[in-house]
Design a protein around this motif. Structure first.
Motif, PDB file in Angstrom:
ATOM      1  N   ILE A 146      -2.390   2.148  11.679  1.00  0.00           N
ATOM      2  CA  ILE A 146      -2.344   1.203  10.595  1.00  0.00           C
ATOM      3  C   ILE A 146      -0.927   0.249  10.947  1.00  0.00           C
ATOM      4  O   ILE A 146      -0.683  -0.592  10.054  1.00  0.00           O
ATOM      5  N   SER A 147      -0.297   0.388  11.959  1.00  0.00           N
ATOM      6  CA  SER A 147       0.909  -0.699  11.995  1.00  0.00           C
ATOM      7  C   SER A 147       0.442  -2.076  12.347  1.00  0.00           C
ATOM      8  O   SER A 147       1.163  -2.802  11.948  1.00  0.00           O
ATOM      9  N   PHE A 148      -0.767  -2.314  12.620  1.00  0.00           N
ATOM     10  CA  PHE A 148      -1.261  -3.637  12.651  1.00  0.00           C
ATOM     11  C   PHE A 148      -1.537  -4.429  11.495  1.00  0.00           C
ATOM     12  O   PHE A 148      -1.225  -5.605  11.142  1.00  0.00           O
ATOM     13  N   ILE A 149      -1.254  -3.862  10.381  1.00  0.00           N
ATOM     14  CA  ILE A 149      -1.636  -4.134   8.938  1.00  0.00           C
ATOM     15  C   ILE A 149      -0.527  -4.765   8.443  1.00  0.00           C
ATOM     16  O   ILE A 149      -0.293  -5.744   7.972  1.00  0.00           O
ATOM     17  N   ALA A 150       0.658  -4.063   8.420  1.00  0.00           N
ATOM     18  CA  ALA A 150       1.944  -4.468   7.986  1.00  0.00           C
ATOM     19  C   ALA A 150       2.988  -3.376   8.248  1.00  0.00           C
ATOM     20  O   ALA A 150       2.844  -2.221   8.875  1.00  0.00           O
ATOM     21  N   PRO A 151       4.212  -3.684   8.201  1.00  0.00           N
ATOM     22  CA  PRO A 151       5.445  -2.841   8.490  1.00  0.00           C
ATOM     23  C   PRO A 151       5.359  -1.617   7.612  1.00  0.00           C
ATOM     24  O   PRO A 151       4.623  -1.665   6.420  1.00  0.00           O
ATOM     25  N   VAL A 152       5.894  -0.524   8.124  1.00  0.00           N
ATOM     26  CA  VAL A 152       5.886   0.920   7.564  1.00  0.00           C
ATOM     27  C   VAL A 152       7.142   0.968   7.016  1.00  0.00           C
ATOM     28  O   VAL A 152       8.093   1.274   7.788  1.00  0.00           O
ATOM     29  N   ALA A 153       7.212   1.843   5.885  1.00  0.00           N
ATOM     30  CA  ALA A 153       8.582   2.255   5.349  1.00  0.00           C
ATOM     31  C   ALA A 153       8.163   3.752   4.958  1.00  0.00           C
ATOM     32  O   ALA A 153       7.353   4.030   4.292  1.00  0.00           O
ATOM     33  N   VAL A 154       9.127   4.725   5.128  1.00  0.00           N
ATOM     34  CA  VAL A 154       8.967   6.238   4.537  1.00  0.00           C
ATOM     35  C   VAL A 154      10.079   6.389   3.557  1.00  0.00           C
ATOM     36  O   VAL A 154      11.446   6.478   3.851  1.00  0.00           O
ATOM     37  N   TYR A 155       9.593   6.798   2.399  1.00  0.00           N
ATOM     38  CA  TYR A 155      10.673   7.504   1.277  1.00  0.00           C
ATOM     39  C   TYR A 155      10.163   8.947   1.117  1.00  0.00           C
ATOM     40  O   TYR A 155       9.176   9.118   0.117  1.00  0.00           O
ATOM     41  N   ALA A 156      10.334   9.772   1.942  1.00  0.00           N
ATOM     42  CA  ALA A 156       9.760  10.955   1.893  1.00  0.00           C
ATOM     43  C   ALA A 156      10.259  11.815   0.624  1.00  0.00           C
ATOM     44  O   ALA A 156      11.362  11.634   0.034  1.00  0.00           O
ATOM     45  N   ILE A 192       0.898  -1.379   0.100  1.00  0.00           N
ATOM     46  CA  ILE A 192       0.000  -0.035  -0.046  1.00  0.00           C
ATOM     47  C   ILE A 192       0.744   1.072   0.098  1.00  0.00           C
ATOM     48  O   ILE A 192       1.585   1.478   0.934  1.00  0.00           O
ATOM     49  N   VAL A 193       0.667   2.023  -0.921  1.00  0.00           N
ATOM     50  CA  VAL A 193       1.642   3.230  -1.135  1.00  0.00           C
ATOM     51  C   VAL A 193       0.758   4.481  -1.086  1.00  0.00           C
ATOM     52  O   VAL A 193      -0.137   4.670  -1.676  1.00  0.00           O
ATOM     53  N   ALA A 244      -8.206  -4.050   2.717  1.00  0.00           N
ATOM     54  CA  ALA A 244      -9.321  -4.753   2.528  1.00  0.00           C
ATOM     55  C   ALA A 244      -9.423  -5.272   0.952  1.00  0.00           C
ATOM     56  O   ALA A 244      -9.532  -6.485   1.175  1.00  0.00           O
ATOM     57  N   ILE A 245      -8.758  -4.546  -0.042  1.00  0.00           N
ATOM     58  CA  ILE A 245      -9.102  -4.834  -1.202  1.00  0.00           C
ATOM     59  C   ILE A 245      -8.055  -5.878  -1.287  1.00  0.00           C
ATOM     60  O   ILE A 245      -8.243  -6.612  -2.191  1.00  0.00           O
ATOM     61  N   LEU A 246      -6.833  -5.794  -0.754  1.00  0.00           N
ATOM     62  CA  LEU A 246      -5.603  -6.689  -0.752  1.00  0.00           C
ATOM     63  C   LEU A 246      -6.058  -7.909   0.071  1.00  0.00           C
ATOM     64  O   LEU A 246      -5.077  -9.024   0.287  1.00  0.00           O
ATOM     65  N   LYS A 247      -7.117  -8.037   0.721  1.00  0.00           N
ATOM     66  CA  LYS A 247      -7.518  -9.196   1.537  1.00  0.00           C
ATOM     67  C   LYS A 247      -6.499  -9.296   2.698  1.00  0.00           C
ATOM     68  O   LYS A 247      -6.333 -10.662   2.919  1.00  0.00           O
ATOM     69  N   GLY A 248      -5.977  -8.277   3.272  1.00  0.00           N
ATOM     70  CA  GLY A 248      -4.924  -8.438   4.174  1.00  0.00           C
ATOM     71  C   GLY A 248      -3.725  -8.853   4.034  1.00  0.00           C
ATOM     72  O   GLY A 248      -2.688  -8.996   4.705  1.00  0.00           O
ATOM     73  N   ASN A 249      -3.396  -9.035   2.477  1.00  0.00           N
ATOM     74  CA  ASN A 249      -1.982  -9.770   2.335  1.00  0.00           C
ATOM     75  C   ASN A 249      -1.218  -8.637   1.978  1.00  0.00           C
ATOM     76  O   ASN A 249      -1.336  -7.995   0.517  1.00  0.00           O
ATOM     77  N   VAL A 250      -0.686  -7.691   2.735  1.00  0.00           N
ATOM     78  CA  VAL A 250       0.241  -6.732   2.589  1.00  0.00           C
ATOM     79  C   VAL A 250       1.453  -7.086   3.153  1.00  0.00           C
ATOM     80  O   VAL A 250       1.667  -7.216   4.199  1.00  0.00           O
ATOM     81  N   ASP A 251       2.351  -6.618   2.397  1.00  0.00           N
ATOM     82  CA  ASP A 251       3.917  -6.906   2.576  1.00  0.00           C
ATOM     83  C   ASP A 251       4.383  -5.702   3.268  1.00  0.00           C
ATOM     84  O   ASP A 251       5.402  -5.812   4.316  1.00  0.00           O
ATOM     85  N   GLN A 252       3.918  -4.443   2.764  1.00  0.00           N
ATOM     86  CA  GLN A 252       4.520  -3.226   3.107  1.00  0.00           C
ATOM     87  C   GLN A 252       3.599  -1.987   3.030  1.00  0.00           C
ATOM     88  O   GLN A 252       3.077  -2.136   2.159  1.00  0.00           O
ATOM     89  N   ILE A 253       3.574  -1.171   4.018  1.00  0.00           N
ATOM     90  CA  ILE A 253       2.832   0.170   3.686  1.00  0.00           C
ATOM     91  C   ILE A 253       4.005   1.171   3.555  1.00  0.00           C
ATOM     92  O   ILE A 253       4.887   1.181   4.527  1.00  0.00           O
ATOM     93  N   ILE A 254       3.867   1.903   2.344  1.00  0.00           N
ATOM     94  CA  ILE A 254       4.955   3.052   2.070  1.00  0.00           C
ATOM     95  C   ILE A 254       4.559   4.413   1.966  1.00  0.00           C
ATOM     96  O   ILE A 254       3.557   4.504   1.373  1.00  0.00           O
ATOM     97  N   PHE A 255       5.176   5.292   2.683  1.00  0.00           N
ATOM     98  CA  PHE A 255       4.653   6.503   2.458  1.00  0.00           C
ATOM     99  C   PHE A 255       5.637   7.431   2.034  1.00  0.00           C
ATOM    100  O   PHE A 255       7.097   7.148   1.757  1.00  0.00           O
ATOM    101  N   THR A 256       5.299   8.226   0.940  1.00  0.00           N
ATOM    102  CA  THR A 256       6.086   9.230   0.140  1.00  0.00           C
ATOM    103  C   THR A 256       5.434  10.513  -0.079  1.00  0.00           C
ATOM    104  O   THR A 256       4.423  10.769   0.525  1.00  0.00           O
TER     105      THR A 256
END
Length: 354
Positions: A318-328, A178-179, A289-301
């Motif tokens: 949202i941290s319960f969904i997947a790990p978070v990475a930031v590419y500002a 999720i980006v 939900a659209i990915l049916k919970g199959n999320v490897d990473q949440i990415i912010f940019t």
């Protein structure tokens, strides 16, 4: 083999231009233009902007004949799949005539085509804002004749998703992510195996509010607002996309100023940031939900991702969904160069716009 890539990215008030050797940046510059130029219709600016790019090359002591490929920012075209496209005659005509929408970026492809015609190089675009890979079930609305559309920060979203995939030694087509691009507009995309299967329409302001956009609004209240203010289409569009969000609620779109006020204890501004964080989090939850919970990473940019204050408000949701990475920030020039380089080296097949 070493390829010389010229990247051009035209905006409303400036022209970003860069030279790359393969996918390595040599020089990047933003060319500012006089007000009397940028106030002209786009088709009347092309000659001036082309000459400005030629002057840039001259200052860099680069012979235009040595350019292997021009990679241009994609403009407002008809919906297409993601990827790198040859700038065809049909594309140039659509851009020149603004057939699918008017935006300064339309000039980029026209200028790249002119450069190719003069110097014999290739010319391409990569992942324009109109990339449409939505799955069928997210398109319909509850009103016949109106469907959801895909208009978002495709170039930057796909670039950071690829960057994340590379960081774990996988390809973009191997991951689900999720980006969330947070800038003047905010778009949140569900990336499944290399395709963005659901995303909010950031151009019209669908989804979370942003510095300039209202975000999604209650239908009945919006209808009443339009009638009470006797508004035409252009007026409504301006409110939704240029006068909403931070501007409407706080009088400015300056996120840095507003963050400083929030940190200084301004309760009203704190409330705006908390509301924004909740809205972004809900949009991310929708994509999960659209990915049916199959999320490897949440990415912010995007530019707002620089705000640790805002990130600290969003992540607990949202941290319960997947790990978070930031590419500002944004890496559009790098992404355009990489798109061109992938087709030059055979890593990706060039697509045709028809």
């Amino acid at each position: 083999m070493t390829y010389t890539i010229l990247v051009v990215n035209l905006g409303g008030t400036s022209t970003k231009v860069a030279l790359y050797e393969n996918d390595e940046s040599i020089v990047v510059e933003t060319l500012r233009h006089p007000t009397e130029i940028i106030m002209q219709p786009f088709h009347e600016q092309i000659e001036f902007r082309f000459k400005a790019i030629m002057s840039f090359l001259e200052q860099c002591d680069v012979d235009p004949q040595d350019i292997d490929i021009v990679s241009a920012r994609g403009g407002v075209l008809k919906p297409i799949q993601g990827g790198t496209y040859d700038i065809s005659r049909e594309m140039v005509e659509d851009l020149r005539e603004n057939r699918h929408g008017q935006h300064a970026s339309n000039m980029s492809g026209v200028i790249a085509d002119r450069f190719r015609a003069r110097y014999g190089c290739q010319a391409v675009i990569t992942d324009p804002v109109v990339v449409d890979e939505l799955i069928d079930e997210v398109r319909p609305t509850g009103l016949r004749g109106i469907e959801r559309r895909s208009v978002f920060h495709a170039l930057n979203q796909k670039a950071v998703a690829r960057k994340y995939a590379e960081s774990i030694n996988k390809s973009y087509s191997d991951i689900n992510a999720i980006v969330c691009h947070m800038g003047g507009g905010i778009t949140v995309g569900a990336h499944r195996h290399g395709k963005v299967i659901d995303v909010n329409d950031g151009l019209s302001g669908e989804g979370p509010m942003s510095p300039t956009r209202t975000g999604s609004l209650p239908n009945d209240r919006l209808a009443r607002y339009i009638l009470e203010n006797d508004m035409d289409y252009d007026s409504v569009y301006d409110v939704l996309t240029k006068e909403g969000g931070f501007i409407s609620l706080a009088g400015t779109q300056d996120a840095i100023e507003l963050e400083e006020r929030a940190l200084a204890g301004d309760g009203a501004i704190e409330a705006i940031f908390r509301a924004l964080a909740a809205q972004v989090a809900k949009e991310i939850g929708s994509r999960a939900a659209i990915l049916k919970g199959n999320v490897d990473q949440i990415i912010f940019t995007g530019g707002l991702a620089y705000s640790q204050y805002l990130m600290d408000l969003i992540i607990p949701y949202i941290s319960f969904i997947a790990p978070v990475a930031v590419y500002a920030g944004e890496a559009e020039m790098q992404a355009l160069a990489e798109g061109a380089y992938r087709v030059l080296t055979g890593q990706e097949e060039m697509k045709t716009y028809v």
